[in-house]
Write an enzyme that holds these catalytic residues in place. Structure first.
Site, PDB file in Angstrom:
ATOM      1  N   ASP A 136     -31.997  19.453 -29.337  1.00 54.32           N
ATOM      2  CA  ASP A 136     -32.894  18.604 -28.311  1.00 54.32           C
ATOM      3  C   ASP A 136     -32.338  17.811 -27.514  1.00 54.32           C
ATOM      4  OD1 ASP A 136     -33.120  19.368 -31.305  1.00 54.32           O
ATOM      5  OD2 ASP A 136     -34.716  17.993 -31.454  1.00 54.32           O
ATOM      6  N   LYS A 199     -41.265  18.242 -28.006  1.00 51.04           N
ATOM      7  CA  LYS A 199     -41.315  17.559 -28.934  1.00 51.04           C
ATOM      8  C   LYS A 199     -41.196  16.935 -28.667  1.00 51.04           C
ATOM      9  CE  LYS A 199     -37.117  15.122 -31.139  1.00 51.04           C
ATOM     10  NZ  LYS A 199     -35.087  15.531 -31.779  1.00 51.04           N
ATOM     11  N   LYS A 235     -42.864  20.321 -32.323  1.00 55.31           N
ATOM     12  CA  LYS A 235     -42.150  19.218 -33.219  1.00 55.31           C
ATOM     13  C   LYS A 235     -42.016  17.717 -32.476  1.00 55.31           C
ATOM     14  CE  LYS A 235     -37.557  17.372 -34.593  1.00 55.31           C
ATOM     15  NZ  LYS A 235     -36.261  16.966 -34.200  1.00 55.31           N
TER      16      LYS A 235
END
Lengths: 299, 293
Positions: A136, A199, A235
């Site tokens: 991430d 995300k 996400k």
């Protein structure tokens, strides 16, 4: 590949977005559909611990929790992944061996992203070499706001390369992007640069994930899919702590992208306290009684 | 030209806010067959939301210094005093005579002050140092039980409610109260007093509605630590006690009678919502006594 002018990304109709959100939030999901949704949510959670105070033991705790959500009630799925800092990846990989739960690691000078490319690549390398399945990364918001979209794009490309087989999630940190037009633009940059997931947030900034922001990102994913045929995951992270809200996210994914995205390959929740709330809801459905946090493990 | 009077819709009080019931239902309490107000008919989901708010607020409330809690309770009394006229009017609307209404409001204020005074004193009263055989300093102190679900007295719509609420919050608990079904007006006005008198949102939550409908939920909610039932319906009390076993919930029962009586000024009312914590602290042998204290 054709050059894309990111100054020219589609503009977002804020009123329209809010209108769609209000229709989604006024729907209620009950009984059988609710139970299916709750199980699905559990299986989509990236159980997350990203504190300065994290220790090996804390990471071991959440790994155990990821595999054993509530043993008193058999048949529950595991969470999708555990999300930790790079220095804890090895611990998490060991703990989760054979369970099917993936290890995600934040990297690239999380949460600010303020560092040199070399340092960021080293961060990613550490995570990947220790066995992270997913990385991430954070978007360089400063450069983004300066209009240096090429820099942002190139950086993501470099990091994607460094990830190798690991899937790359790009954190836009929408709380710092200012408006929905920027969210759309950042989503497009990230996807075109090779992100496997986009995300919303690091969880360190408020507001974190919200329904409108997520809807804009889902629309971006849809447009990108029509253009390229590649499915990018989504996400939302931070601020989703109750089941009702999580169910509304699922509803939105189903309506915008369709059932193909409704699995943990393409949709995740970044959350730490959501799991317990979902478990409490499942137990409520089973026993008929409203539940208390006292009866569920904390991490 | 004659004017059509606007009938007030009393909303419920959850987490410091005044939402309508999520169910959208309402009922009209009647005096002499005439509707006196529109009240929310709360659902089990309103109750659930209220418990969440109470749980969230309880820790902070319990962690305030006892002296500060005392000041806040006194502040409630002050604000009550300033809104006396409205309470008197509502009590009269509910069928009380003017003199009785005034007396009830005055006593409600006094009772609030009575319990405000106890906030920083009851702990000393109920704490003990226990003699034990061994080199330990052994002591017990009362601690708040947590979240209390309350069926307020049906007959005493203001004084009964104030007595229960202040004895519960004086001890550091948060509560979710179902107001009297037939005399609910003062309960919501009392909530308005709470909202403007330094009581953190969520410490007191007040619902209106049907007792029978909510009975089992007050008893079964796993996150409620004690259920207080004011009344004498034996079947209802039995039901609550049976269901409460599931979560090891305490059940307290108080009468639904004459709250003017001075017996309701009683520090044991605070103690009813406390748990006793005992600590064993290792010490050296002292004063040649051989054992601890």
């Amino acid at each position: 590949m054709k050059q894309i002018n990111f100054f020219d990304t589609p503009k977002v109709d804020q009123v329209g977005i809010n209108d769609r959100i209000s229709r989604i939030t006024s729907r209620s999901i009950k009984d059988e559909a609710k139970m299916q949704g709750l199980y699905m949510i559990l299986n989509m959670i990236d159980l997350t611990t990203l504190e300065g105070a994290d220790t090996e033991d804390k990471v071991k705790h959440i790994c155990y929790k990821a595999m054993h959500l509530h043993d008193e009630y058999p048949g529950l799925p595991t969470t999708a992944a555990v999300c930790v800092y790079p220095n804890f990846v090895k611990t998490a990989v060991n703990e989760l061996k054979g369970s099917g739960v993936k290890v995600a690691s934040v990297a690239t000078a999380f949460p600010s992203g303020q560092s040199s490319l070399e340092a960021k690549l080293a961060d990613v390398k550490l995570a990947v070499e220790n066995g992270a399945d997913e990385v991430d990364m954070v978007l360089s918001r400063g450069k983004f706001h300066s209009g240096d979209y090429q820099f942002v794009y190139d950086e993501i490309v470099q990091i994607k390369k460094a990830c190798g087989k690991a899937r790359l999630k790009v954190i836009l940190e929408t709380g710092e992007l200012g408006n929905l037009d920027n969210v759309r633009r950042a989503s497009d940059i990230a996807m075109h640069a090779g992100a496997d997931f986009i995300k919303t947030s690091t969880g360190k900034i408020s507001p974190a994930a919200t329904l409108p922001v997520t809807l804009v990102m889902l629309e971006a994913i849809k447009d990108y899919y029509y253009q390229t045929g590649r499915m990018v995951g989504m996400k939302p992270a931070g601020g989703i702590s109750n089941s009702k809200l999580a169910l509304q996210y699922l509803l939105m994914v189903k309506e915008t992208l369709g059932g193909k995205w409704l699995n943990n390959t393409y949709f995740r929740f970044g959350a730490s306290s959501l799991a317990n709330d979902v478990l409490m809801q499942i137990m409520k459905q089973k026993t008929g009684n409203y539940q208390s946090k006292d009866y569920f493990s904390k991490d | 030209m004659s004017r059509i009077e606007v009938l007030k819709t009393y909303k419920i009080y959850i987490g410091g806010q005044f939402p309508r019931t999520e169910s959208g239902r309402f009922y009209q309490p009647k005096v002499n067959k005439k509707a006196i107000a529109n009240m929310c008919q709360s659902s089990r989901k309103d109750f659930r939301n209220a418990v969440v708010a109470a749980r969230k607020a309880q820790g902070g409330w319990a962690n305030k210094t006892t002296y500060n809690r005392s000041q806040i309770l006194y502040r409630i009394a002050e604000v009550l005093e300033g809104r006396k006229a409205q309470f008197v009017e509502e009590l009269m609307l509910q069928g009380t005579t003017e003199n009785a209404a005034k007396e009830e409001v005055n006593l409600s204020i006094d009772r609030m002050i009575y319990y405000a005074g106890w906030c920083d004193k009851f702990v000393q009263l109920y704490s003990t140092v226990n003699p034990v055989s061994g080199s330990y300093f052994n002591f017990s102190v009362p601690e708040p039980t947590g979240v209390v679900a309350v069926f307020a007295p049906e007959q005493s719509g203001l004084l009964g409610l104030v007595t229960q609420v202040c004895s519960i919050i004086a001890g550091g608990n948060a509560c979710v109260v179902l107001a009297s079904e037939s005399k609910p007006l003062c309960a919501i006005t009392f909530a308005e007093v709470m909202a403007t008198s330094d009581v953190p949102g969520g410490v007191v939550n007040i619902l209106t509605g049907n007792r029978a409908e909510l009975l089992t939920f007050f008893a079964s909610h796993m996150d409620v630590n004690t259920t207080l039932y004011c009344g004498d319906d034996k079947a209802a009390i039995k039901t609550i006690q049976e269901i409460a076993v599931e979560s090891m919930k305490r059940v307290r029962v108080r009468e639904d009678g004459d709250y003017f009586d001075a017996k309701h000024e009683n520090p044991y009312y605070i103690f009813d919502f406390q748990e006793t914590k005992t600590t064993w602290h290792p010490i050296e042998k002292i004063a040649g006594a051989g054992s601890g204290y």
